[in-house]
Design a protein around this motif. Structure first.
Motif, PDB file in Angstrom:
ATOM      1  N   THR A 246       0.822  -1.208   0.000  1.00 23.02           N
ATOM      2  CA  THR A 246       0.000   0.000   0.000  1.00 23.02           C
ATOM      3  C   THR A 246       0.861   1.265   0.000  1.00 23.02           C
ATOM      4  O   THR A 246       0.411   2.322  -0.448  1.00 23.02           O
ATOM      5  CB  THR A 246      -0.963   0.042   1.200  1.00 23.02           C
ATOM      6  N   TYR A 250       0.154   4.114  -2.652  1.00 22.28           N
ATOM      7  CA  TYR A 250      -0.120   5.498  -2.266  1.00 22.28           C
ATOM      8  C   TYR A 250       0.778   6.458  -3.043  1.00 22.28           C
ATOM      9  O   TYR A 250       0.318   7.501  -3.537  1.00 22.28           O
ATOM     10  CB  TYR A 250       0.085   5.647  -0.761  1.00 22.28           C
ATOM     11  N   TRP A 256      -6.899   1.070  -3.841  1.00 21.88           N
ATOM     12  CA  TRP A 256      -6.984  -0.294  -3.338  1.00 21.88           C
ATOM     13  C   TRP A 256      -8.074  -0.410  -2.287  1.00 21.88           C
ATOM     14  O   TRP A 256      -8.477   0.567  -1.667  1.00 21.88           O
ATOM     15  CB  TRP A 256      -5.635  -0.759  -2.757  1.00 21.88           C
ATOM     16  N   VAL A 297      -0.058   2.246   6.414  1.00 26.08           N
ATOM     17  CA  VAL A 297      -1.504   2.413   6.212  1.00 26.08           C
ATOM     18  C   VAL A 297      -2.031   3.517   7.108  1.00 26.08           C
ATOM     19  O   VAL A 297      -2.850   4.353   6.689  1.00 26.08           O
ATOM     20  CB  VAL A 297      -2.245   1.085   6.470  1.00 26.08           C
ATOM     21  N   GLN A 302      -5.150   5.686   5.264  1.00 24.92           N
ATOM     22  CA  GLN A 302      -5.895   4.777   4.393  1.00 24.92           C
ATOM     23  C   GLN A 302      -6.567   3.637   5.160  1.00 24.92           C
ATOM     24  O   GLN A 302      -6.945   2.642   4.554  1.00 24.92           O
ATOM     25  CB  GLN A 302      -4.966   4.218   3.310  1.00 24.92           C
ATOM     26  N   ASN A 305      -9.750   2.188   3.812  1.00 23.96           N
ATOM     27  CA  ASN A 305      -9.745   1.259   2.678  1.00 23.96           C
ATOM     28  C   ASN A 305      -9.997  -0.173   3.121  1.00 23.96           C
ATOM     29  O   ASN A 305     -10.317  -1.031   2.302  1.00 23.96           O
ATOM     30  CB  ASN A 305      -8.405   1.326   1.943  1.00 23.96           C
TER      31      ASN A 305
END
Length: 483
Positions: A246, A250, A256, A297, A302, A305
């Protein structure tokens, strides 16, 4: 970067010699309720030689969906499928409880038990390449003082060891139909020789480690059995400080989603009581939901997500799927013994049907696999890449309108090939490489660059007329016997 040349047109022949007589399965024979759903699409074209902007797909695949199920070996699901590197004719494995040598057998049971599947069990099952430790490990797991059948160190009590059992289209007709219509990979190995948590860490980050300092990737050290240990006594959760996919996404503006089937969470080797008391939730880090514990993350904001699987169905229907989707089950839907095979197949069929019915099917690749072998027999010795793996062989399928129809891919693969495909399609071939990714960590190997690792591009033909969806009943009638 110049992209790979177009693949050859037309469906490719199977690349593995049949073992024994080939049994043909028509769609109607395997699945009476299979429906061919027509689509309208322009002819597929080969990828352009012009490098696309960051975040845009280099191939006609704009949506990659990784569906990760649980605890099945390749031989237990596809060992009798025509043309694969399947179960040898005269193999048997010793049962130390009675001295008998047990041959692989057809198991019609919907509920299976399997065996212990931690790091030490993998080594014992493989037994230096003899591939004969499966029954001994199952017997050992039955003797453990275990109250939780989902513990990877235990075996659910059963009257008869079943690790030598196999299924075919009589029990898993949908999975066999997907193999017939799309691509079956018969040399997919779990990326490390251990259980669920390390496998899921590799799935999203290409490493399984334990970090001794919060937020410091250089403090992380290799850990295959117990990466989920808290950093210190003051923290209740581990801190995954190393770099994951991730982070690259990013940086490259790649969307995602991590879709979690919320519910019971199995395989909690470190803390059984806490595992049973805390159901699997999007906001709760777990063995199948490790991303909330990754620093990247959280730092990239995020966490949202990570979401309920219901959002996957909505996104598929509305044509709003992200570039990359990971979809993981709960205990009931997982096929992780003692979960029912039929329940897991129904759940997976629903996910695939949703993607196929949606407006983005013509630009989608579904990568379906099972995270580890679950203690079940497999006859293929895993190749050695580094100190972490590979682990044992697991079932794997590629389902896409551009998949080579009925193709058996015998390249050496692991889940590293998923990461490599994602990186090549959306991120100009960038790798989780401490020397280049801008966030160094001491991982022992850049797994996507392993010379032995095959390339998923082999499974696609971007010049063929896109294959139609194969909409299947979640509760199909049994298919025919394989032998």
């Amino acid at each position: 970067m110049r992209l790979s040349p177009p693949l050859s047109s037309g469906p490719a022949p199977r690349n593995a010699a049949p073992r024994g007589p080939i049994h043909r399965f028509t769609t109607g024979a395997v699945l009476l309720l299979a429906i061919s759903m027509p689509i309208v699409a322009a002819c597929a074209t080969a990828p352009s030689a012009i490098t696309p902007p960051a975040g845009q797909a280099a191939y006609p695949i704009k949506h990659i969906i990784v569906i990760m199920q649980e605890n099945r070996s390749f031989d237990t699901y596809f060992g009798t499928y025509p043309g694969v590197d399947g179960i040898p004719t005269n193999v048997c494995v010793s049962n130390p409880a009675n001295g008998q040598c047990v041959k692989p057998f057809h198991d019609s049971a919907d509920l299976n038990h399997g065996g212990p599947h931690g790091q030490s069990n993998a080594a014992a099952d493989i037994n230096g390449g003899q591939m004969n430790g499966f029954i001994a490990q199952e017997e050992m797991g039955r003797k453990q003082s275990c109250t939780d059948p989902f513990n990877p160190e235990c075996t659910n009590n059963s009257a008869q060891p079943d690790v030598m059992g196999w299924h075919d289209a009589r029990e898993i007709p949908n999975y066999w139909a997907y193999a017939q219509h799309f691509v079956l990979q018969d040399h997919m190995f779990e990326p490390n020789a251990s259980w669920s948590l390390p496998e899921h860490l590799f799935m999203v980050s290409e490493w399984s480690a334990h970090c001794t300092q919060q937020g410091n990737p250089s403090s992380c050290v290799n850990a295959l059995q117990s990466p989920g240990t808290p950093v210190n006594g003051a923290l209740k959760q581990p801190d995954y400080a190393w770099t994951d996919l991730t982070y690259l996404m990013y940086k490259n503006h790649v969307s995602w989603g991590y879709y979690l089937d919320q519910g019971f969470q199995p395989d909690c080797a470190d803390d059984q009581m806490a595992c049973q008391a805390a159901p699997q939730k999007v906001s709760v880090p777990g063995i199948w939901n490790p991303l909330p514990n990754f620093d990247t993350v959280k730092q990239d904001n995020q966490l949202a997500n990570i979401q309920d699987v219901s959002n996957f169905y909505t996104a598929a229907k509305n044509g709003t799927l992200p570039a990359v989707s990971w979809v993981v089950p709960n205990g009931k839907d997982s096929e992780h013994p003692p979960a029912l095979v039929s329940t897991g197949q129904a759940y997976v069929t629903g996910l695939i049907n949703a993607a196929m019915r949606g407006p983005e099917w013509n630009s989608t690749a579904i990568l379906l696999s099972w995270d580890d072998w679950g203690g079940f027999y497999d006859h293929v010795k895993p190749p050695t890449v580094d100190q972490n793996g590979y682990g044992l062989r697991v079932p794997a399928l590629v389902i896409s309108p551009y998949a080579k129809r009925g193709f058996i891919d015998s390249q050496t693969l692991s889940f590293d090939a998923y990461a490599k495909f994602i990186e090549d399609d959306f991120m100009h071939g960038q790798r989780l490489d401490p020397k280049t990714d801008g966030r160094p960590d001491p991982r022992p190997t850049v797994r996507e660059n392993a010379s032995i690792l095959g390339n998923l591009l082999n499974d696609f033909d971007f010049t063929q007329q896109p294959l139609s969806p194969l909409i299947l009943s979640p509760n199909p009638p049994p298919g025919p016997a394989s032998q």
